[in-house]
Design a protein around this motif. Structure first.
Motif, short mmCIF file in Angstrom:
data_model
loop_
_atom_site.label_atom_id
_atom_site.label_comp_id
_atom_site.label_asym_id
_atom_site.label_seq_id
_atom_site.Cartn_x
_atom_site.Cartn_y
_atom_site.Cartn_z
N VAL A 28 0.73 -1.22 -0.07
CA VAL A 28 -0.13 0.04 0.04
C VAL A 28 0.77 1.13 0.13
N PRO A 29 1.84 1.17 0.80
CA PRO A 29 2.48 2.59 0.68
C PRO A 29 3.50 2.84 -0.35
N ALA A 30 3.95 1.97 -1.04
CA ALA A 30 4.57 2.02 -2.53
C ALA A 30 3.23 2.47 -3.41
N ALA A 31 2.24 2.15 -3.59
CA ALA A 31 1.08 2.56 -4.23
C ALA A 31 0.71 4.02 -4.24
N MET A 32 0.60 4.08 -2.65
CA MET A 32 0.24 5.44 -2.36
C MET A 32 1.37 6.52 -2.60
N GLY A 33 2.65 5.88 -2.57
CA GLY A 33 3.67 6.82 -2.69
C GLY A 33 3.52 7.53 -4.02
N ARG A 34 3.27 6.81 -5.16
CA ARG A 34 3.09 7.20 -6.42
C ARG A 34 1.70 8.13 -6.50
N VAL A 35 0.81 7.97 -5.81
CA VAL A 35 -0.21 8.81 -6.04
C VAL A 35 -0.18 10.10 -5.25
N ILE A 36 0.70 10.18 -4.09
CA ILE A 36 1.05 11.23 -3.43
C ILE A 36 1.82 12.15 -4.42
N LEU A 37 2.59 11.51 -4.93
CA LEU A 37 3.64 12.28 -5.81
C LEU A 37 2.83 12.99 -7.16
N GLU A 38 1.95 12.22 -7.72
CA GLU A 38 1.39 12.60 -8.79
C GLU A 38 0.45 13.78 -8.39
N HIS A 39 0.10 13.89 -7.15
CA HIS A 39 -0.93 15.00 -6.71
C HIS A 39 -0.17 16.20 -6.02
N GLU A 40 1.16 15.97 -6.29
CA GLU A 40 2.04 16.96 -5.51
C GLU A 40 1.99 17.23 -4.21
N GLY A 41 1.86 15.91 -3.26
CA GLY A 41 1.78 15.91 -1.96
C GLY A 41 3.23 15.72 -1.42
N THR A 42 3.63 15.93 -0.11
CA THR A 42 4.79 15.53 0.30
C THR A 42 4.44 14.60 1.72
N LEU A 43 4.93 13.43 1.48
CA LEU A 43 4.79 12.45 2.57
C LEU A 43 5.78 12.84 3.85
N GLU A 44 4.76 13.22 5.01
CA GLU A 44 5.63 13.57 6.22
C GLU A 44 6.11 12.38 6.96
N ARG A 45 5.35 11.55 7.15
CA ARG A 45 5.65 10.36 7.99
C ARG A 45 4.55 9.13 7.74
N PHE A 46 5.13 8.10 8.15
CA PHE A 46 4.26 6.78 8.33
C PHE A 46 4.14 6.80 9.72
N THR A 47 2.99 6.30 10.18
CA THR A 47 2.42 6.07 11.72
C THR A 47 2.08 4.76 11.93
N GLY A 48 2.44 3.83 12.08
CA GLY A 48 1.96 2.57 11.92
C GLY A 48 1.41 2.21 10.90
#
Length: 83
Positions: A28-48
Motif C-alpha cells: 500500500v505505501p508503495a502504491a500510495m507514494g506514487r499517488v501522493i507524488l502525482e498530486h504534488e503532496g509531501t509524505l511527512e511520515r508513516f505512523t503504524g
C-alpha cells in the motif's frame, strides 16, 4: 494536510498470523507514494499503518485546495486494490 489509515488492518493483524499480513502494508505505501507524488503532496511520515501528507509545503502547489481531495479519491481506489 491529509491523514490516511489502512482500513481494517488492526483487525486483520489481531486475527491473522504475522506472515499473512506482513506484505499488505508494504504494497500500500508503495502504491500510495506514487499517488501522493502525482498530486504534488509531501509524505511527512508513516505512523503504524497510516500516513500524514502535506500540500503546499515545502513546494508551492497551485491546486493546494483541490489536490488533497483528488488524491484522497484515488487513494481509496488504490487501497482497495492492494488488499
Amino acid at each position: 494536510m491529509v491523514f490516511l489509515d489502512l482500513r481494517g488492518f488492526n483487525r486483520l493483524a489481531e486475527t491473522s498470523e504475522p506472515e499473512e499480513c506482513h506484505g499488505r502494508p508494504a504494497r500500500v505505501p508503495a502504491a500510495m507514494g506514487r499517488v501522493i507524488l502525482e498530486h504534488e503532496g509531501t509524505l511527512e511520515r508513516f505512523t503504524g499503518d497510516g500516513m500524514m501528507i502535506f500540500f503546499n509545503d515545502p513546494v508551492p502547489v497551485p491546486t493546494r485546495r483541490s489536490a488533497p481531495v483528488r488524491m484522497a479519491v484515488v487513494c481509496a481506489t488504490v487501497s482497495t486494490s492492494c488488499s
